[in-house]
Design a protein around this motif. Sequence first.
Motif, PDB file in Angstrom:
ATOM      1  N   ARG A  72      42.424 -31.271  -5.168  1.00  0.00           N
ATOM      2  CA  ARG A  72      42.013 -30.132  -4.355  1.00  0.00           C
ATOM      3  C   ARG A  72      41.436 -29.017  -5.219  1.00  0.00           C
ATOM      4  NH1 ARG A  72      47.050 -28.595  -0.828  1.00  0.00           N
ATOM      5  NH2 ARG A  72      48.229 -29.641  -2.474  1.00  0.00           N
ATOM      6  N   ILE A  73      42.079 -28.763  -6.353  1.00  0.00           N
ATOM      7  CA  ILE A  73      41.597 -27.728  -7.275  1.00  0.00           C
ATOM      8  C   ILE A  73      40.218 -28.092  -7.815  1.00  0.00           C
ATOM      9  CG2 ILE A  73      41.990 -26.687  -9.547  1.00  0.00           C
ATOM     10  CD1 ILE A  73      44.999 -26.794  -8.907  1.00  0.00           C
ATOM     11  N   LEU A  74      40.017 -29.371  -8.178  1.00  0.00           N
ATOM     12  CA  LEU A  74      38.731 -29.818  -8.712  1.00  0.00           C
ATOM     13  C   LEU A  74      37.626 -29.687  -7.676  1.00  0.00           C
ATOM     14  CD1 LEU A  74      36.964 -31.137 -10.866  1.00  0.00           C
ATOM     15  CD2 LEU A  74      37.761 -33.377 -10.050  1.00  0.00           C
ATOM     16  N   VAL A  75      37.876 -30.157  -6.450  1.00  0.00           N
ATOM     17  CA  VAL A  75      36.856 -30.098  -5.399  1.00  0.00           C
ATOM     18  C   VAL A  75      36.511 -28.647  -5.067  1.00  0.00           C
ATOM     19  CG1 VAL A  75      36.360 -30.619  -2.977  1.00  0.00           C
ATOM     20  CG2 VAL A  75      37.485 -32.327  -4.423  1.00  0.00           C
ATOM     21  N   ALA A  76      37.523 -27.795  -4.944  1.00  0.00           N
ATOM     22  CA  ALA A  76      37.280 -26.381  -4.644  1.00  0.00           C
ATOM     23  C   ALA A  76      36.471 -25.724  -5.765  1.00  0.00           C
ATOM     24  CB  ALA A  76      38.609 -25.649  -4.458  1.00  0.00           C
ATOM     25  N   SER A  77      36.795 -26.049  -7.006  1.00  0.00           N
ATOM     26  CA  SER A  77      36.076 -25.473  -8.150  1.00  0.00           C
ATOM     27  C   SER A  77      34.623 -25.923  -8.178  1.00  0.00           C
ATOM     28  CB  SER A  77      36.767 -25.862  -9.460  1.00  0.00           C
ATOM     29  OG  SER A  77      38.088 -25.362  -9.503  1.00  0.00           O
ATOM     30  N   LEU A  78      34.373 -27.185  -7.864  1.00  0.00           N
ATOM     31  CA  LEU A  78      33.001 -27.701  -7.822  1.00  0.00           C
ATOM     32  C   LEU A  78      32.182 -26.982  -6.750  1.00  0.00           C
ATOM     33  CD1 LEU A  78      33.662 -31.527  -8.229  1.00  0.00           C
ATOM     34  CD2 LEU A  78      32.316 -30.108  -9.786  1.00  0.00           C
ATOM     35  N   LEU A  79      32.785 -26.793  -5.574  1.00  0.00           N
ATOM     36  CA  LEU A  79      32.080 -26.117  -4.484  1.00  0.00           C
ATOM     37  C   LEU A  79      31.804 -24.652  -4.819  1.00  0.00           C
ATOM     38  CD1 LEU A  79      33.946 -27.598  -1.381  1.00  0.00           C
ATOM     39  CD2 LEU A  79      31.642 -28.149  -2.179  1.00  0.00           C
ATOM     40  N   LEU A  80      32.756 -23.999  -5.480  1.00  0.00           N
ATOM     41  CA  LEU A  80      32.580 -22.596  -5.848  1.00  0.00           C
ATOM     42  C   LEU A  80      31.550 -22.429  -6.959  1.00  0.00           C
ATOM     43  CD1 LEU A  80      36.295 -21.375  -5.832  1.00  0.00           C
ATOM     44  CD2 LEU A  80      34.495 -20.682  -4.240  1.00  0.00           C
ATOM     45  N   ALA A  81      31.488 -23.400  -7.857  1.00  0.00           N
ATOM     46  CA  ALA A  81      30.590 -23.293  -9.011  1.00  0.00           C
ATOM     47  C   ALA A  81      29.116 -23.329  -8.606  1.00  0.00           C
ATOM     48  CB  ALA A  81      30.886 -24.412 -10.010  1.00  0.00           C
ATOM     49  N   VAL A  82      28.804 -23.958  -7.472  1.00  0.00           N
ATOM     50  CA  VAL A  82      27.405 -24.082  -7.047  1.00  0.00           C
ATOM     51  C   VAL A  82      26.771 -22.721  -6.729  1.00  0.00           C
ATOM     52  CG1 VAL A  82      25.856 -25.039  -5.305  1.00  0.00           C
ATOM     53  CG2 VAL A  82      27.671 -26.455  -6.263  1.00  0.00           C
ATOM     54  N   PRO A  83      27.318 -21.935  -5.768  1.00  0.00           N
ATOM     55  CA  PRO A  83      26.687 -20.637  -5.475  1.00  0.00           C
ATOM     56  C   PRO A  83      26.761 -19.656  -6.645  1.00  0.00           C
ATOM     57  CG  PRO A  83      28.790 -20.827  -4.334  1.00  0.00           C
ATOM     58  CD  PRO A  83      28.488 -22.175  -4.894  1.00  0.00           C
ATOM     59  N   VAL A  84      27.844 -19.732  -7.435  1.00  0.00           N
ATOM     60  CA  VAL A  84      27.977 -18.830  -8.578  1.00  0.00           C
ATOM     61  C   VAL A  84      26.899 -19.128  -9.619  1.00  0.00           C
ATOM     62  CG1 VAL A  84      29.450 -18.152 -10.508  1.00  0.00           C
ATOM     63  CG2 VAL A  84      30.440 -18.458  -8.240  1.00  0.00           C
ATOM     64  N   THR A  85      26.658 -20.406  -9.904  1.00  0.00           N
ATOM     65  CA  THR A  85      25.638 -20.785 -10.883  1.00  0.00           C
ATOM     66  C   THR A  85      24.248 -20.380 -10.408  1.00  0.00           C
ATOM     67  OG1 THR A  85      26.971 -22.685 -11.588  1.00  0.00           O
ATOM     68  CG2 THR A  85      24.639 -22.706 -12.178  1.00  0.00           C
ATOM     69  N   LEU A  86      23.966 -20.588  -9.122  1.00  0.00           N
ATOM     70  CA  LEU A  86      22.658 -20.204  -8.575  1.00  0.00           C
ATOM     71  C   LEU A  86      22.436 -18.692  -8.680  1.00  0.00           C
ATOM     72  CD1 LEU A  86      22.460 -22.477  -5.394  1.00  0.00           C
ATOM     73  CD2 LEU A  86      21.161 -22.714  -7.513  1.00  0.00           C
ATOM     74  N   THR A  87      23.454 -17.926  -8.346  1.00  0.00           N
ATOM     75  CA  THR A  87      23.349 -16.465  -8.431  1.00  0.00           C
ATOM     76  C   THR A  87      23.120 -16.023  -9.869  1.00  0.00           C
ATOM     77  OG1 THR A  87      24.880 -16.256  -6.568  1.00  0.00           O
ATOM     78  CG2 THR A  87      24.518 -14.290  -7.906  1.00  0.00           C
ATOM     79  N   LEU A  88      23.850 -16.636 -10.788  1.00  0.00           N
ATOM     80  CA  LEU A  88      23.724 -16.291 -12.201  1.00  0.00           C
ATOM     81  C   LEU A  88      22.325 -16.623 -12.722  1.00  0.00           C
ATOM     82  CD1 LEU A  88      25.286 -15.176 -14.586  1.00  0.00           C
ATOM     83  CD2 LEU A  88      26.057 -17.490 -15.106  1.00  0.00           C
ATOM     84  N   CYS A  89      21.787 -17.765 -12.296  1.00  0.00           N
ATOM     85  CA  CYS A  89      20.448 -18.159 -12.726  1.00  0.00           C
ATOM     86  C   CYS A  89      19.396 -17.160 -12.263  1.00  0.00           C
ATOM     87  CB  CYS A  89      20.116 -19.546 -12.201  1.00  0.00           C
ATOM     88  SG  CYS A  89      21.002 -20.882 -13.031  1.00  0.00           S
ATOM     89  N   ILE A  90      19.540 -16.681 -11.034  1.00  0.00           N
ATOM     90  CA  ILE A  90      18.587 -15.707 -10.492  1.00  0.00           C
ATOM     91  C   ILE A  90      18.618 -14.421 -11.308  1.00  0.00           C
ATOM     92  CG2 ILE A  90      18.078 -14.236  -8.509  1.00  0.00           C
ATOM     93  CD1 ILE A  90      19.077 -16.543  -6.723  1.00  0.00           C
ATOM     94  N   PHE A  91      19.807 -13.935 -11.604  1.00  0.00           N
ATOM     95  CA  PHE A  91      19.916 -12.688 -12.360  1.00  0.00           C
ATOM     96  C   PHE A  91      19.424 -12.848 -13.796  1.00  0.00           C
ATOM     97  CE2 PHE A  91      22.766 -10.931  -9.083  1.00  0.00           C
ATOM     98  CZ  PHE A  91      22.269  -9.645  -9.042  1.00  0.00           C
ATOM     99  N   LEU A  92      19.711 -13.977 -14.414  1.00  0.00           N
ATOM    100  CA  LEU A  92      19.238 -14.197 -15.782  1.00  0.00           C
ATOM    101  C   LEU A  92      17.712 -14.230 -15.825  1.00  0.00           C
ATOM    102  CD1 LEU A  92      21.797 -16.879 -17.061  1.00  0.00           C
ATOM    103  CD2 LEU A  92      21.640 -14.477 -17.741  1.00  0.00           C
ATOM    104  N   ALA A  93      17.103 -14.794 -14.795  1.00  0.00           N
ATOM    105  CA  ALA A  93      15.638 -14.806 -14.731  1.00  0.00           C
ATOM    106  C   ALA A  93      15.095 -13.386 -14.598  1.00  0.00           C
ATOM    107  CB  ALA A  93      15.178 -15.668 -13.561  1.00  0.00           C
ATOM    108  N   VAL A  94      15.750 -12.564 -13.770  1.00  0.00           N
ATOM    109  CA  VAL A  94      15.327 -11.175 -13.591  1.00  0.00           C
ATOM    110  C   VAL A  94      15.455 -10.389 -14.886  1.00  0.00           C
ATOM    111  CG1 VAL A  94      15.868  -9.002 -12.422  1.00  0.00           C
ATOM    112  CG2 VAL A  94      15.843 -11.142 -11.128  1.00  0.00           C
ATOM    113  N   LEU A  95      16.493 -10.682 -15.660  1.00  0.00           N
ATOM    114  CA  LEU A  95      16.743  -9.968 -16.910  1.00  0.00           C
ATOM    115  C   LEU A  95      15.963 -10.541 -18.089  1.00  0.00           C
ATOM    116  CD1 LEU A  95      20.607  -9.435 -16.593  1.00  0.00           C
ATOM    117  CD2 LEU A  95      18.810  -7.731 -16.315  1.00  0.00           C
ATOM    118  N   GLY A  96      15.115 -11.510 -17.828  1.00  0.00           N
ATOM    119  CA  GLY A  96      14.268 -12.050 -18.884  1.00  0.00           C
ATOM    120  C   GLY A  96      14.915 -13.123 -19.732  1.00  0.00           C
ATOM    121  N   ALA A  97      16.004 -13.739 -19.245  1.00  0.00           N
ATOM    122  CA  ALA A  97      16.665 -14.800 -20.004  1.00  0.00           C
ATOM    123  C   ALA A  97      16.881 -16.013 -19.102  1.00  0.00           C
ATOM    124  CB  ALA A  97      18.002 -14.311 -20.568  1.00  0.00           C
TER     125      ALA A  97
END
Length: 246
Positions: A72-97
Amino acid sequence: MASALKDTAKTLGIVTLLAAGFTWFGVYGTGGSVWLRFVMWFITMLVGSVASYWVVPFVFHTNLKTAHPALRILVASLLLAVPVTLTLCIFLAVLGAPLSLRSLPLQFGYVLAVCLVVTTGGFLFDRARRLAELEDAEPEDRVAGFLQRLPVKYRGADIWAISSEDHYLRVHTDRGEELILMRLADAVRELGEDNGLQTHRSWWVSHQGVADTRRTNGKLFLILKSGRKAPVSRTYQSSVRAAGLA
């Protein structure tokens, strides 16, 4: 309403502290002003927190509620990691990295590792909180809480006994039997001493579940109202007699 506001304030407080910490330590070494980097981490953490309000009930209380906690912990972590990674990628692109496609799996792995730590901590904290609440609960409330782990038809049932079968527990009630994934030690702790007692390393018997006693080849058994025999080992014979069950 007050409880919801309190939970929201607590979540925002935790998100703010985490965002401040990531900003202070300069994680990823991104450019931009301090406030811009703080906003990046704040929104990224907030996305994870908001996602958890859907992911946690979906995994822990609906679809995988009987699965092993590690799964349960693994599945929940995988599901949470998807939107967090996408959000982080967007901000890193905005910040030039911006992240390259080649480095994206590695980044997802980093986010997943953080989600695993946070989800595990939340799971352990929630279990400790529930156990603490049970310490002050009335005997009938303990039984009602335990029955929440079973399908709806067992709500309000009388528990007669619990027996251990590998990693599962067989719950014997006046409405039938059901298997759940749980350790006997945790079930005994959750139900408390007022509702019954352990009679064997793999059996717990409710006070109200015993119909008779029987000795077979010198071994003591408690006969449940269902007709099943619950063994009583030498270790627990004195406590069984003290409870008036034999």
